[in-house]
Design a protein around this motif. Structure first.
Motif, PDB file in Angstrom:
ATOM      1  N   ILE A  88      82.466  35.299  44.888  1.00 33.55           N
ATOM      2  CA  ILE A  88      83.001  34.073  44.746  1.00 33.55           C
ATOM      3  C   ILE A  88      82.277  33.032  45.801  1.00 33.55           C
ATOM      4  O   ILE A  88      82.375  31.900  45.606  1.00 33.55           O
ATOM      5  N   LYS A  89      82.228  33.414  47.194  1.00 32.80           N
ATOM      6  CA  LYS A  89      81.772  32.532  48.278  1.00 32.80           C
ATOM      7  C   LYS A  89      80.356  32.109  47.804  1.00 32.80           C
ATOM      8  O   LYS A  89      80.033  30.814  48.008  1.00 32.80           O
ATOM      9  N   LEU A  90      79.464  32.799  47.041  1.00 26.69           N
ATOM     10  CA  LEU A  90      78.270  32.740  46.759  1.00 26.69           C
ATOM     11  C   LEU A  90      78.384  31.461  45.625  1.00 26.69           C
ATOM     12  O   LEU A  90      77.509  30.357  45.710  1.00 26.69           O
ATOM     13  N   MET A  91      79.210  31.631  44.800  1.00 24.70           N
ATOM     14  CA  MET A  91      79.441  30.877  43.698  1.00 24.70           C
ATOM     15  C   MET A  91      79.883  29.511  44.162  1.00 24.70           C
ATOM     16  O   MET A  91      79.416  28.316  43.659  1.00 24.70           O
ATOM     17  N   GLU A  92      80.659  29.348  45.328  1.00 18.16           N
ATOM     18  CA  GLU A  92      81.151  28.062  45.733  1.00 18.16           C
ATOM     19  C   GLU A  92      80.023  27.164  46.442  1.00 18.16           C
ATOM     20  O   GLU A  92      80.030  26.252  46.202  1.00 18.16           O
ATOM     21  N   ALA A  93      79.166  28.113  47.166  1.00 17.99           N
ATOM     22  CA  ALA A  93      78.202  27.465  47.803  1.00 17.99           C
ATOM     23  C   ALA A  93      77.172  26.979  46.815  1.00 17.99           C
ATOM     24  O   ALA A  93      76.859  25.553  46.805  1.00 17.99           O
TER      25      ALA A  93
END
Length: 425
Positions: free
Chosen positions: A279-284
């Motif tokens: 999820i954090k990777l997708m946000e970035a």
């Protein structure tokens, strides 16, 4: 400064078609990024909601041994006195304001059987009343009703179809208990649900917690206590408060590197499994996509400003000869770019906000695309309306417009007035 704004306004009105083209370009870019931001936020919230409600909660309390072997759903790693832990959490005033629900659970793998046929599945046992507001399986019932008393079970419609069962039939569950013995019990099917997720509908069921503690011989203990918050982004802060308060209450809390038996591990959802990292990777990734789209939309302003500088060389030279210095020239052309960016970003942000609102109400159905996924996600995606994000994207559009206007403005500011007049004369 006012005269610069007035002159910039007159200048952008001189070629209305060109100005409209620039404004439409940045407006489309900002509208697209605003909608993309709202929609991707909805997708990520969808993922977080399903991960936390099905698996981890916003905060999970479990034994340190369970944490290490959680993928195997071990029945020998239990929270021995869940009532005392829950009572201690409820006594924390700061945390109580943040908490929506506390759900003690047992999760176990098993075989569902009707006699000749069996289906591999996993079950969640929890307090029926609490889980109605957490798992929300009561909203997905397509036949029968939700759990009301002991000895009842609800399961996926596809799982029931594979076994040739329906509401009112009995079903046998075979699994290993907390004492390592083979356990067998018969339950009555009172409801069938359909969530749209193959993983849930083919191999998931729910039973009351009281049945599970007896059936699995846990002695009233549970595997984990899940805490659900009003705002999942505050999970780290609330988990720290809970750790401190439980330690003061004499409940042994695991620290980093500790392996002691009976210690409890308290983790926020961001510390559990691989999904939070995804999820954090997708946000970035989404952030950089939005920034690139905005730059592409604003790039036309740079091209237009370059054309303006070339077309107005003589005019710039005359203004400089009359006393306009480099700094004022730079401000004049930056003001023209900023005004086009302001109008375009403002209108684009409003259009994007309207699109977000429409799709926050109606959503987009991706059932055909996500139906075969095992990832826990709802098939209908809704966008998120967040005025603060819209304001941030408006500011980003305006800032990008200024950035791409700088080089043409700097070129205009550095023109020699005599050479500028001669070049066009």
């Amino acid at each position: 400064m006012n005269w610069i704004i007035d002159l910039a306004l007159r200048n952008i009105k001189r070629n209305r078609r060109r100005t409209v083209l620039a404004v439409i370009s940045i407006a489309l870019a900002v509208a697209l990024t605003t909608f993309l931001n709202g929609f991707t936020s909805g997708v990520l919230q969808n993922m977080v909601k399903n991960i936390t409600k099905n698996e981890s909660g916003h905060i999970r309390i479990a034994s340190s041994g369970f944490v290490k072997r959680s993928r195997f759903m071990p029945m020998d790693e239990l929270v021995s006195n869940p009532e005392a832990v829950i009572q201690a959490i409820r006594s924390i005033p700061e945390a109580e304001k943040e908490i929506v629900a506390i759900a003690p659970r047992i999760v176990f793998g098993t075989l569902l059987s009707n006699g000749p046929n069996t289906v591999p599945a996993y079950g969640i046992a929890g307090d029926s009343g609490t889980e109605a507001g957490v798992l929300n399986m009561n909203r997905s019932i397509v036949k029968g009703r939700y759990l009301e008393k002991k000895g009842e079970i609800i399961l996926g419609e596809k799982a029931a179809s594979s076994l040739g069962l329906t509401v009112g039939d009995s079903i046998r569950i075979v699994t290993q208990g907390a004492d390592y013995s083979l356990r067998l019990r018969r339950f009555t099917i009172v409801g069938l649900f359909s969530t749209g997720l193959v993983q849930m509908d083919k191999g998931f069921f729910q039973i009351p917690l009281e049945d599970a503690t007896e059936f699995l011989r846990t002695g009233g203990a549970v595997q984990q206590i899940l805490i659900f918050l009003k705002d999942y982004t505050r999970a780290g802060k609330v988990s720290a408060q809970i750790k401190q308060s439980l330690a003061k209450a004499g409940i042994p809390i695991a620290v980093s590197g500790s392996d002691a038996d009976g210690e409890l591990s308290i983790q926020s959802w961001t510390e559990i499994g691989e999904y939070p990292r995804l999820i954090k990777l997708m946000e970035a990734i989404y952030f950089w996509i939005e920034l690139v789209i905005t730059f592409l939309g604003a790039f036309i302003i740079s091209n237009i400003m370059m054309m303006v500088v070339l077309e107005r060389k003589r005019e710039i030279g005359i203004l400089k000869a009359l006393g306009l210095n480099r700094r004022e020239t730079l401000r004049l052309f930056l003001a023209e770019g900023a005004l086009m960016g302001l109008i375009g970003s403002g209108s684009g942000a409003l259009v994007g906000l309207l699109l977000c609102w429409v799709f926050s109400v109606y959503g987009i159905d991706f059932s055909s695309a996500v139906g075969s996924l095992t990832f826990p996600i709802d098939p209908v995606f809704y966008s998120v309306v967040n005025p603060l994000n819209v304001a941030a994207l408006f500011i980003m559009g305006l800032f990008v417009s200024l950035v791409v206007s700088y080089l043409p403005s700097r070129r205009a500011a550095r023109l020699d007035p005599v050479e500028a007049i001669k070049a066009v004369a």
